[in-house]
Motif scaffolding. Structure first.
Motif, short mmCIF file in Angstrom:
data_model
loop_
_atom_site.label_atom_id
_atom_site.label_comp_id
_atom_site.label_asym_id
_atom_site.label_seq_id
_atom_site.Cartn_x
_atom_site.Cartn_y
_atom_site.Cartn_z
N GLY A 211 0.79 -1.23 0.00
CA GLY A 211 0.00 0.00 0.00
C GLY A 211 0.81 1.27 0.00
O GLY A 211 0.25 2.36 -0.13
N GLN A 212 2.14 1.16 0.15
CA GLN A 212 2.96 2.38 0.12
C GLN A 212 2.95 2.97 -1.30
O GLN A 212 3.11 2.25 -2.28
N LYS A 213 2.76 4.27 -1.36
CA LYS A 213 2.75 4.96 -2.64
C LYS A 213 3.65 6.18 -2.55
O LYS A 213 3.83 6.75 -1.47
N GLY A 214 4.20 6.57 -3.69
CA GLY A 214 5.07 7.73 -3.66
C GLY A 214 5.41 8.23 -5.05
O GLY A 214 5.23 7.54 -6.05
N ALA A 215 5.89 9.46 -5.10
CA ALA A 215 6.35 10.08 -6.34
C ALA A 215 7.57 10.92 -6.04
O ALA A 215 7.57 11.70 -5.08
N PHE A 216 8.63 10.75 -6.85
CA PHE A 216 9.88 11.47 -6.69
C PHE A 216 10.17 12.16 -8.02
O PHE A 216 10.36 11.49 -9.04
N LEU A 217 10.17 13.50 -8.03
CA LEU A 217 10.33 14.26 -9.27
C LEU A 217 11.44 15.30 -9.11
O LEU A 217 11.56 15.95 -8.07
N VAL A 218 12.24 15.46 -10.14
CA VAL A 218 13.25 16.52 -10.19
C VAL A 218 13.27 17.07 -11.62
O VAL A 218 13.40 16.30 -12.58
N SER A 219 13.13 18.37 -11.76
CA SER A 219 13.17 18.97 -13.10
C SER A 219 14.56 18.92 -13.69
O SER A 219 14.76 18.51 -14.83
N SER A 220 15.55 19.34 -12.91
CA SER A 220 16.92 19.32 -13.42
C SER A 220 17.94 19.38 -12.28
O SER A 220 17.67 19.96 -11.23
N VAL A 221 19.08 18.76 -12.52
CA VAL A 221 20.22 18.81 -11.61
C VAL A 221 21.47 19.02 -12.44
O VAL A 221 21.65 18.36 -13.47
N GLU A 222 22.32 19.92 -12.02
CA GLU A 222 23.60 20.14 -12.70
C GLU A 222 24.73 20.24 -11.68
O GLU A 222 24.57 20.88 -10.64
N MET A 223 25.84 19.59 -11.98
CA MET A 223 27.08 19.78 -11.24
C MET A 223 28.14 20.21 -12.24
O MET A 223 28.42 19.50 -13.21
N LEU A 224 28.74 21.36 -11.98
CA LEU A 224 29.70 21.95 -12.91
C LEU A 224 31.09 22.04 -12.31
O LEU A 224 31.25 22.43 -11.15
N GLY A 225 32.07 21.67 -13.10
CA GLY A 225 33.46 21.94 -12.74
C GLY A 225 33.95 21.26 -11.50
O GLY A 225 34.46 21.93 -10.59
N LYS A 227 36.77 19.51 -9.84
CA LYS A 227 38.21 19.34 -10.03
C LYS A 227 38.91 19.54 -8.70
O LYS A 227 38.60 20.49 -7.97
N ASP A 228 39.84 18.65 -8.40
CA ASP A 228 40.61 18.74 -7.15
C ASP A 228 39.68 18.83 -5.94
O ASP A 228 39.93 19.59 -4.99
N GLU A 229 38.59 18.07 -6.00
CA GLU A 229 37.61 17.97 -4.90
C GLU A 229 36.89 19.29 -4.63
O GLU A 229 36.32 19.48 -3.56
N LYS A 230 36.88 20.18 -5.61
CA LYS A 230 36.13 21.42 -5.49
C LYS A 230 35.12 21.48 -6.63
O LYS A 230 35.44 21.21 -7.78
N LEU A 231 33.88 21.84 -6.28
CA LEU A 231 32.78 21.88 -7.23
C LEU A 231 32.43 23.34 -7.52
O LEU A 231 32.07 24.09 -6.61
N GLU A 232 32.58 23.71 -8.78
CA GLU A 232 32.32 25.10 -9.16
C GLU A 232 30.88 25.49 -8.86
O GLU A 232 30.61 26.58 -8.34
N ARG A 233 29.94 24.58 -9.19
CA ARG A 233 28.54 24.92 -8.97
C ARG A 233 27.68 23.66 -8.96
O ARG A 233 27.91 22.73 -9.72
N MET A 234 26.69 23.65 -8.06
CA MET A 234 25.66 22.62 -8.07
C MET A 234 24.32 23.34 -8.05
O MET A 234 24.07 24.20 -7.21
#
Length: 551
Positions: A211-225, A227-234
């Motif tokens: 009986g468990q019901k659910g919905a998981f939605l994401v329009s968009s995800v971006e991870m940019l750059g 390098k050296d364990e540093k992420l320019e942008r998420m």
């Protein structure tokens, strides 16, 4: 929620890309706009037509079924390859009982479901330093199909995923997922890098037999750059989660308009989370903090329109924004969190009713909170300043708590942490703590509690539960405050200091206004003095610059 986990495992396993925002040369262009800021264009690495075939061979993609990947057709031209009607088989040894992000051997596995994609496309194929690589890989129209039809408890779809310019180690890891041999561990630390990873239109639907019901939605995800364990942008937009479980009568709803994080230091966060004591890791982390102690591990954070509701208890935060200012040497000298608001509310449901009953005792239907934060740091003086008027918490129809001050020794604290996290640990932990406290000095500090009806609510709530008269409880409390000087005298505390604190507290209980405690010592106060203090009489009102008022 087995099916949801199956999809999440597959997402983690296969970092790939969506065919969006192409320029005339077919290069990918990082796609979403956020906070009136366009993401930079990303230039694809050039491939090598002479070695492109070697890359496809290393990924077991020379023919359908050569590895764990089968496809209906393929088209290879130079450094580009397109595969249609693709299926990535999960391991034959994996259980159909669900999915796991990691197991005892620390690897990631796609369990119980095969990944199917309408198209998988590569660009920029070529060997780099003798290792197979590519500039871009594309998966579009993705679904997950359980091996066992009885395990179909919902659906999962992803419009597209994208990975651009991965490091050789990252590309080799993905290649190992396609082959029939044992898959490699996902690269860690500096080995894990890429220019862009993204997903678009994620849609998971859960419908369990129980009986468990659910919905998981994401329009968009971006991870940019990364390098050296540093992420320019998420950046993420359009997140929603709805779950209901009739077996324990719970429901969950979550909404998030967007998240934008710039300059995240993943190495810092990973080391803290792992709890590792290797000299090259956490001690290096705290060595960095010793030179840059105000560094929070990011450049900016923006959270937009967050809403949570669990069985009738709700949380709503329209916006949270925090930014870091750095000097010419790249050191953090200011961290500011803009004014924000949040609301805690109640509704129908077990948690909502329990929370609502507690709020009702205080005379609230909901809690409306707001706050702000700002700290500056002077690297040359090793001085932290907590700005007056810009660091507070406020409860509507309740109170406002302000705090400010100035202290030095932040780099000493980081240095002590570095010694404590060294592989062999400090030889004398007690001496290390003493050294830290000795360098931590308070220049001034102020704490103000501006009452806006909260004290009355608190006395009324206590009286309602105890069956006593609220005014009588207030008088008793004020009397106890008045006895503080007598109690302090026996402990050797300066009578003048104790009397002023007692008078302010008694006045606040009787007629609450703004209770303020301030410390502004003639000379900076060593925190170690409190730890070493055997005779508190030396800490007089004059020496501490102490004051207490209710005005």
């Amino acid at each position: 929620m087995k099916y949801l986990l199956t999809g999440v495992a597959a997402l983690t396993l296969l970092t790939a890309c969506g065919d969006k925002n192409k320029d005339k040369d077919g290069a990918g262009q990082a796609g979403i706009e956020y906070s009136q800021d366009k993401t930079k264009k990303i230039k694809l690495r050039k491939g090598d037509p002479a070695t492109a075939g070697q890359v496809l061979s290393a990924m077991s993609l020379t023919q359908s079924g050569a590895g764990r990947v089968s496809f209906a057709s393929s088209d290879v031209k130079g450094v580009k390859a397109v595969f249609k009607d693709v299926t990535l088989l999960s391991s034959e040894d994996d259980s159909v009982e669900g999915a796991s992000l990691d197991d005892d051997d620390g690897e990631l596995h796609l369990k119980g479901a095969d990944l199917k994609a309408g198209t998988m496309a590569f660009d920029g194929l070529g060997m780099i330093d003798g290792k197979p690589n590519f500039a871009r890989v594309v998966l579009s129209d993705i679904t997950f199909v359980p091996k066992n039809p009885e395990e179909v408890h919902g659906s999962s779809k992803i419009k597209s995923m994208e990975l651009v310019n991965p490091s050789p180690e990252t590309a080799a890891w993905i290649a190992s997922l396609f082959g029939k041999g044992e898959a490699m561990d996902m690269p860690e630390g500096k080995a894990l890098s890429f220019d862009l990873w993204s997903m678009n239109d994620v849609n998971f639907q859960i419908d369990e037999e129980e009986g468990q019901k659910g919905a998981f939605l994401v329009s968009s995800v971006e991870m940019l750059g990364l390098k050296d364990e540093k992420l320019e942008r998420m950046a993420m937009k359009g997140f929603s989660l709805d779950m209901t479980d009739p077996t324990d009568d719970t429901d969950l709803t979550a909404r998030l308009g967007g998240v934008d994080i710039r300059g995240a230091n993943l190495g810092m966060f990973n080391d803290m989370a792992d709890g590792k004591a290797a000299k090259g890791m956490q001690s290096g982390l705290f060595e960095m903090l010793q030179n840059d102690p105000a560094n929070p591990g990011y450049e900016s954070v923006l959270i937009d329109d967050l809403k949570l509701a669990v069985s009738g208890a709700s949380f709503d935060m329209p916006k949270l924004s925090s930014k870091v200012t750095r000097d010419k040497k790249g050191r953090a000298v200011k961290v500011a969190t803009d004014p924000f608001k949040m609301t805690l509310g109640t509704g129908e449901g077990e948690l909502g009713e329990k929370f609502g009953s507690q709020l009702a005792l205080l005379g609230y239907e909901k809690l409306e909170l707001s706050g702000q934060g700002e700290q500056t740091y002077d690297p040359d003086k090793d001085m932290v300043t907590i700005a007056k008027g810009k660091n507070f918490w406020k409860l509507d129809d309740g109170f406002r708590l302000d705090f400010s001050g100035k202290y030095e020794g932040a780099s000493a604290v980081a240095a002590a942490q570095a010694k404590a996290m060294a592989e062999d640990g400090p030889s004398d932990p007690g001496a290390l703590m003493q050294e830290t406290l000795d360098k931590l000095r308070i220049h001034n500090f102020q704490l103000s509690f501006d009452d806006d009806g909260f004290l009355n609510r608190a006395f009324n709530a206590y009286a309602a539960q105890s069956g006593e008269d609220p005014q009588q409880i207030r008088s008793q409390t004020a009397g106890m405050m008045a006895m503080l000087p007598m109690m302090a005298a026996g402990a050797g505390i300066d009578p003048e200091l104790a009397s002023e604190a007692s008078a302010a507290l008694s006045s606040f209980v009787t007629d609450p206004k703004t209770l303020t405690f301030s410390v502004a010592p003639l000379t900076p106060l060593r925190v170690a003095d409190f730890a070493e203090m055997e005779d508190p009489s030396a800490l007089t009102k004059t020496a501490l610059g102490f004051s207490a008022t209710n005005e």
